[in-house]
Scaffold this motif. Structure first.
Motif, PDB file in Angstrom:
ATOM      1  N   LEU A 189       0.891  -1.264  -0.095  1.00  0.00           N
ATOM      2  CA  LEU A 189       0.035   0.229   0.017  1.00  0.00           C
ATOM      3  C   LEU A 189       0.805   1.316   0.076  1.00  0.00           C
ATOM      4  N   PHE A 190       1.767   1.461   0.988  1.00  0.00           N
ATOM      5  CA  PHE A 190       2.921   2.468   0.787  1.00  0.00           C
ATOM      6  C   PHE A 190       3.639   2.589  -0.353  1.00  0.00           C
ATOM      7  N   GLU A 191       3.941   1.570  -1.130  1.00  0.00           N
ATOM      8  CA  GLU A 191       4.676   1.429  -2.489  1.00  0.00           C
ATOM      9  C   GLU A 191       3.824   2.057  -3.446  1.00  0.00           C
ATOM     10  N   LEU A 192       2.413   1.763  -3.379  1.00  0.00           N
ATOM     11  CA  LEU A 192       1.571   2.319  -4.483  1.00  0.00           C
ATOM     12  C   LEU A 192       1.221   3.889  -4.303  1.00  0.00           C
ATOM     13  N   ILE A 193       0.859   4.175  -2.877  1.00  0.00           N
ATOM     14  CA  ILE A 193       0.659   5.664  -2.740  1.00  0.00           C
ATOM     15  C   ILE A 193       1.896   6.602  -2.895  1.00  0.00           C
ATOM     16  N   GLU A 194       3.082   5.945  -2.536  1.00  0.00           N
ATOM     17  CA  GLU A 194       4.339   6.551  -2.807  1.00  0.00           C
ATOM     18  C   GLU A 194       4.714   7.146  -4.343  1.00  0.00           C
ATOM     19  N   GLU A 195       4.206   5.861  -4.963  1.00  0.00           N
ATOM     20  CA  GLU A 195       4.349   6.000  -6.715  1.00  0.00           C
ATOM     21  C   GLU A 195       3.579   6.986  -7.149  1.00  0.00           C
ATOM     22  N   LEU A 196       2.294   7.328  -6.397  1.00  0.00           N
ATOM     23  CA  LEU A 196       1.363   8.424  -7.054  1.00  0.00           C
ATOM     24  C   LEU A 196       1.797   9.610  -6.793  1.00  0.00           C
ATOM     25  N   TYR A 197       2.430  10.054  -5.372  1.00  0.00           N
ATOM     26  CA  TYR A 197       2.936  11.276  -5.317  1.00  0.00           C
ATOM     27  C   TYR A 197       4.213  11.548  -6.081  1.00  0.00           C
ATOM     28  N   GLU A 198       5.168  10.559  -6.270  1.00  0.00           N
ATOM     29  CA  GLU A 198       6.255  11.151  -6.982  1.00  0.00           C
ATOM     30  C   GLU A 198       5.843  11.304  -8.460  1.00  0.00           C
ATOM     31  N   GLN A 199       4.873  10.542  -8.947  1.00  0.00           N
ATOM     32  CA  GLN A 199       4.179  10.930 -10.548  1.00  0.00           C
ATOM     33  C   GLN A 199       3.565  12.354 -10.356  1.00  0.00           C
ATOM     34  N   LEU A 200       2.917  12.758  -9.430  1.00  0.00           N
ATOM     35  CA  LEU A 200       2.546  14.095  -9.228  1.00  0.00           C
ATOM     36  C   LEU A 200       3.584  15.212  -9.077  1.00  0.00           C
ATOM     37  N   LEU A 201       4.704  15.001  -8.418  1.00  0.00           N
ATOM     38  CA  LEU A 201       5.740  15.834  -8.249  1.00  0.00           C
ATOM     39  C   LEU A 201       6.497  15.808  -9.720  1.00  0.00           C
ATOM     40  N   HIS A 202       6.585  14.578 -10.489  1.00  0.00           N
ATOM     41  CA  HIS A 202       7.089  14.571 -11.525  1.00  0.00           C
ATOM     42  C   HIS A 202       6.576  15.562 -12.702  1.00  0.00           C
ATOM     43  N   GLY A 203       4.931  15.549 -12.548  1.00  0.00           N
ATOM     44  CA  GLY A 203       4.524  16.302 -13.453  1.00  0.00           C
ATOM     45  C   GLY A 203       4.385  17.722 -13.209  1.00  0.00           C
TER      46      GLY A 203
END
Length: 200
Positions: free
Chosen positions: A59-73
């Motif tokens: 769960l942590f890995e999936l949510i972390e991936e989301l925010y990394e993608q938002l920051l990348h965008g």
């Protein structure tokens, strides 16, 4: 140059993540037991830990991936935007468009983050704060004014709205383009209202 193929273990793990994400999003993370997850993956419960460290770690890995993608965008928008207004609009657009490929991630982030360990929650809060700061800085450049505590709190609420709104508004009668425009207009309206209603 030959293309490097992912290893079988890597491909298997990515498949496990995708299937687990689908199940968590459909049922809710807290309603999925380890046995449920094993059954869904078609493996024996005892061998599940050969695929993942733990349900909470995934769960942590999936949510972390989301925010990394938002920051990348957000970083991409910052590099490409010519004006403060373009940067702000680009940030909102990129956030809404990410729902098309990561809608299930958003649902986990908004509704199941409390299921993580306290240390994991703190790490996600830090990522979310970094992303919210991108919105704060974009608004500051548009308004020409530093954001005080009230405005920062309001903009944090806008991030929550961006995370949740596409799941609230299904609007099957609208084309994808029309639905996106509706969502964007609703967010912009909420943003304008938040800025009018905050006095720093």
């Amino acid at each position: 140059m030959p293309v490097t193929q992912p290893s079988p273990d890597c491909s298997r793990y990515q498949t496990t993540r995708s299937q687990a994400l689908r199940l968590f999003a459909e049922r809710g993370f807290s309603r999925v037991s380890m046995r449920d997850l094993a059954d869904y993956l078609g493996i024996r419960p005892g061998s599940l830990y050969n695929h993942i460290d733990s349900k909470e770690a995934l769960l942590f890995e999936l949510i972390e991936e989301l925010y990394e993608q938002l920051l990348h965008g957000a970083r991409q928008v910052q590099r490409c935007a010519a004006t403060p207004a373009e940067r702000l609009n680009g940030l909102l657009e990129a956030h809404l468009r990410l729902h098309a490929s990561m809608g299930a991630y958003f649902r986990l982030a908004e509704y199941d983050g409390h299921c993580m360990a306290s240390e994991q929650q703190a790490q996600i809060r830090a990522l979310r704060a970094r992303y919210t700061q991108q919105l704060v800085e974009s608004v500051e450049r548009v308004t020409g004014q530093p954001a005080g505590n009230n405005r920062r709190a309001a903009l944090s609420g806008i991030v929550a709205l961006l995370n949740q709104l596409p799941a609230w508004i299904e609007a099957p009668e609208l084309s994808p383009t029309a639905r996106h425009e509706l969502l964007r207009d609703m967010v912009l309206s909420a943003l304008r209202g938040a800025l009018r209603g905050t006095q720093d």
